[in-house]
Design a protein around this motif. Structure first.
Motif, PDB file in Angstrom:
ATOM      1  N   GLN A 120       0.818  -1.212   0.000  1.00  0.00           N
ATOM      2  CA  GLN A 120       0.000   0.000   0.000  1.00  0.00           C
ATOM      3  C   GLN A 120       0.855   1.266   0.000  1.00  0.00           C
ATOM      4  OE1 GLN A 120      -3.106   0.477  -0.536  1.00  0.00           O
ATOM      5  NE2 GLN A 120      -3.019   2.639  -0.111  1.00  0.00           N
ATOM      6  N   ASP A 123       4.589   2.824  -5.000  1.00  0.00           N
ATOM      7  CA  ASP A 123       3.937   3.139  -6.268  1.00  0.00           C
ATOM      8  C   ASP A 123       3.726   1.830  -7.039  1.00  0.00           C
ATOM      9  OD1 ASP A 123       6.723   2.899  -6.631  1.00  0.00           O
ATOM     10  OD2 ASP A 123       6.540   3.734  -8.636  1.00  0.00           O
ATOM     11  N   LEU A 124       2.936   1.899  -8.119  1.00  0.00           N
ATOM     12  CA  LEU A 124       2.525   0.664  -8.791  1.00  0.00           C
ATOM     13  C   LEU A 124       3.689  -0.082  -9.448  1.00  0.00           C
ATOM     14  CD1 LEU A 124      -0.855   1.938 -10.243  1.00  0.00           C
ATOM     15  CD2 LEU A 124      -0.591   0.112  -8.584  1.00  0.00           C
ATOM     16  N   GLN A 173      -8.704  -0.070  -1.442  1.00  0.00           N
ATOM     17  CA  GLN A 173      -7.427   0.280  -2.071  1.00  0.00           C
ATOM     18  C   GLN A 173      -6.969  -0.865  -2.972  1.00  0.00           C
ATOM     19  OE1 GLN A 173      -5.818   3.165  -1.767  1.00  0.00           O
ATOM     20  NE2 GLN A 173      -7.326   3.999  -0.350  1.00  0.00           N
ATOM     21  N   ARG A 175      -4.073  -1.616  -4.273  1.00  0.00           N
ATOM     22  CA  ARG A 175      -2.800  -2.294  -3.961  1.00  0.00           C
ATOM     23  C   ARG A 175      -2.993  -3.309  -2.839  1.00  0.00           C
ATOM     24  NH1 ARG A 175       0.292   3.315  -3.698  1.00  0.00           N
ATOM     25  NH2 ARG A 175      -1.812   3.802  -3.005  1.00  0.00           N
ATOM     26  N   LYS A 219      -1.776   1.020 -13.701  1.00  0.00           N
ATOM     27  CA  LYS A 219      -0.753   2.055 -13.903  1.00  0.00           C
ATOM     28  C   LYS A 219      -1.161   2.971 -15.053  1.00  0.00           C
ATOM     29  CE  LYS A 219       4.272   2.379 -14.269  1.00  0.00           C
ATOM     30  NZ  LYS A 219       4.552   2.831 -15.627  1.00  0.00           N
ATOM     31  N   LYS A 222      -3.732   5.181 -13.868  1.00  0.00           N
ATOM     32  CA  LYS A 222      -3.316   5.880 -12.645  1.00  0.00           C
ATOM     33  C   LYS A 222      -4.349   5.667 -11.520  1.00  0.00           C
ATOM     34  CE  LYS A 222      -0.519   9.459 -14.844  1.00  0.00           C
ATOM     35  NZ  LYS A 222      -0.584   8.924 -16.208  1.00  0.00           N
ATOM     36  N   THR A 224      -5.556   4.028  -7.954  1.00  0.00           N
ATOM     37  CA  THR A 224      -5.068   3.391  -6.727  1.00  0.00           C
ATOM     38  C   THR A 224      -6.213   2.969  -5.817  1.00  0.00           C
ATOM     39  OG1 THR A 224      -4.812   5.577  -5.773  1.00  0.00           O
ATOM     40  CG2 THR A 224      -2.818   4.560  -6.648  1.00  0.00           C
ATOM     41  N   ASN A 225      -7.436   3.395  -6.113  1.00  0.00           N
ATOM     42  CA  ASN A 225      -8.574   2.878  -5.330  1.00  0.00           C
ATOM     43  C   ASN A 225      -9.790   2.649  -6.234  1.00  0.00           C
ATOM     44  OD1 ASN A 225      -9.711   5.375  -5.766  1.00  0.00           O
ATOM     45  ND2 ASN A 225      -9.052   6.188  -3.785  1.00  0.00           N
TER      46      ASN A 225
END
Length: 348
Positions: A120, A123-124, A173, A175, A219, A222, A224-225
Motif C-alpha cells: 500500500q 507506487d505501482l 485500495q 494495492r 498504472k 493511474k 489506486t482505489n
C-alpha cells in the motif's frame, strides 16, 4: 532517479535472484536473498513520502528477520548433519524453520501481515516488482527444499487461500486487494507443491502473467482505489472493457487462463486423496472471486457522475509502453485452450 543508479539497482535485483537460483550451498542462497532485499529498498524509498519510508522500513525489518532465521536454520542444519547442501536438509527442525523463514519472505499466511501494508505504501511499478520478481528466489528455494513436513505446507497453503480471500473483501485500495490476491495465489501454489512441483511452477508462471497485466492496467489508468476505477472508461474504453476479463482470470473463472492452474491443482489434490482440502480451497476461491467482481463492477457497470471532490483527472496521452500490456493481457485471457497440451507436458 538517476538512470545509472536505477540500472545498478535493477542489475542487483537480477543478480541476487540469479545467485539464489544457481546456488546449491545455503550461504550462497542467503547472500542472493540479501542482495535482492538491499537492491529493492532504494527503489521503494525513492518517493520521499512518509508512507513510502514506512513501507520500506517494514519491508526491511521483515526480510531481515526472515534472512536471519534462514541463516540460523542452515547453520543449525550444518551443526546437526554436517551438510551445507540445499538438497540435504534431512533433520525436521531446520527443515521446518527454513520453510517458515521462506514463507515470511514471500508473505504466506499466517506470516503475511507485512505484505498488504508494504504494498500500500509503494507506487505501482515498485509494487509490481515486489509482487512478481521478489517471489522468485524464495520460491526456487522452497521448490528445492521439498519439505519433509507435508502437514506444515498444507496448513500454510489453506490458511493463505482463506486469509487471502477474507482479507480482500472489505478493501477499497487496489494495492491492498492485489496483496491479498497474491497471498491467496501463493497458498494455491504451496498446497500442491509436495505432490506436483511442475503444477506449482505453472501456477507461478500464470500468476506472474496475470499480476503483471493487472498492475499495468492500473498504472495506465493511474488508479489506486476503487473510486478512480469508475472514471477509467473515459480514458481508455477498450482497455476498460478488457480489464474485467483480466480480473476474472485472476479469480479463476472459466473460460479464462486463470481457471487452468486451479483446475489442475484441484484435480491433483483429489487424486492424492485430499478431497476435503480441495473443497476448502475451492470455496476460498469464491471469496477472492467476490472482490474481483467488485472491481469489474466498478470499472464497467458504473459511470461516476463526479469523481473525488475537486480532482478531475487529466486525460494526457500515456507514455507507458503498450506492447508488454497487450502481450500479458492476451496471455492472461486466452491460454485455457492449451490446457491439454500443458498437462501432457507436465505428465511426460
Amino acid at each position: 532517479m538517476n538512470p545509472y543508479i536505477l540500472a545498478t539497482l535493477l542489475f542487483g535485483l537480477g543478480l541476487g535472484t540469479t545467485i539464489t537460483f544457481a546456488s546449491s550451498h545455503w550461504l550462497l542462497a542467503w547472500m542472493g536473498l540479501e542482495m535482492n532485499t538491499l537492491a529493492i529498498i532504494p527503489l521503494m524509498a525513492q518517493h520521499h513520502h512518509p508512507r513510502a519510508v514506512e513501507a520500506t522500513t517494514k519491508y526491511f525489518l521483515t526480510q531481515a528477520a526472515a534472512a536471519a532465521t534462514l541463516l540460523f536454520a542452515s547453520v543449525t542444519n550444518a551443526w546437526l548433519t554436517g551438510q551445507w547442501e540445499i538438497q540435504q536438509i534431512t533433520h525436521p527442525l531446520p527443515s521446518t524453520m527454513i520453510t517458515l523463514a521462506l514463507a515470511l519472505k514471500i508473505g504466506l499466511a499466517p506470516l503475511h501481515a507485512w505484505l498488504p501494508e508494504v504494498l500500500q505504501g509503494l507506487d505501482l511499478t515498485t509494487g509490481l516488482i515486489l509482487s512478481t520478481w521478489q517471489k522468485l528466489a524464495p520460491f526456487a528455494l522452497i521448490l528445492q527444499l521439498q519439505p519433509s513436513n507435508s502437514t506444515l505446507l498444507v496448513i500454510l497453503g489453506l490458511s493463505s487461500t482463506l486469509i487471502g480471500g477474507w482479507g480482500g473483501l472489505n478493501q477499497t485500495q487496489l494495492r491492498k486487494i492485489l496483496a491479498y490476491s497474491s497471498i491467496a495465489h501463493l497458498g494455491w501454489m504451496i498446497l500442491v507443491l509436495q505432490f506436483s512441483p511442475s503444477i506449482t511452477l505453472l501456477t507461478l508462471l500464470i500468476y506472474l502473467i496475470m499480476t503483471f497485466s493487472t498492475f499495468l492496467v492500473f498504472k495506465l489508468n493511474k488508479s489506486t482505489n476503487i473510486n478512480t476505477l469508475a472514471t477509467s472508461w473515459a480514458k481508455a474504453p477498450v482497455l476498460t472493457a478488457l480489464a474485467p476479463l483480466i480480473l476474472l482470470s485472476l479469480g479463476g473463472l472459466p473460460p479464462l487462463t486463470g481457471f487452468m492452474p486451479k483446475w489442475l491443482i484441484l484435480q491433483e489434490l483429489t487424486k492424492q486423496g485430499l478431497a476435503p482440502t480441495a473443497t476448502l480451497a475451492a470455496l476460498s476461491a469464491l471469496l477472492s472471486l467476490y472482490f474481483y467482481l467488485r472491481l469489474s463492477y466498478a470499472m464497467t457497470l458504473t459511470i461516476s457522475p463526479n469523481n473525488l471532490t475537486g480532482s478531475t483527472p487529466w486525460r494526457l496521452p500515456s507514455t507507458q509502453l503498450t506492447y508488454p500490456l497487450a502481450t500479458s493481457t492476451t496471455l492472461a485471457i486466452c491460454l485455457l485452450p492449451l490446457t491439454p497440451a500443458i498437462s501432457a507436458l507436465l505428465t511426460s
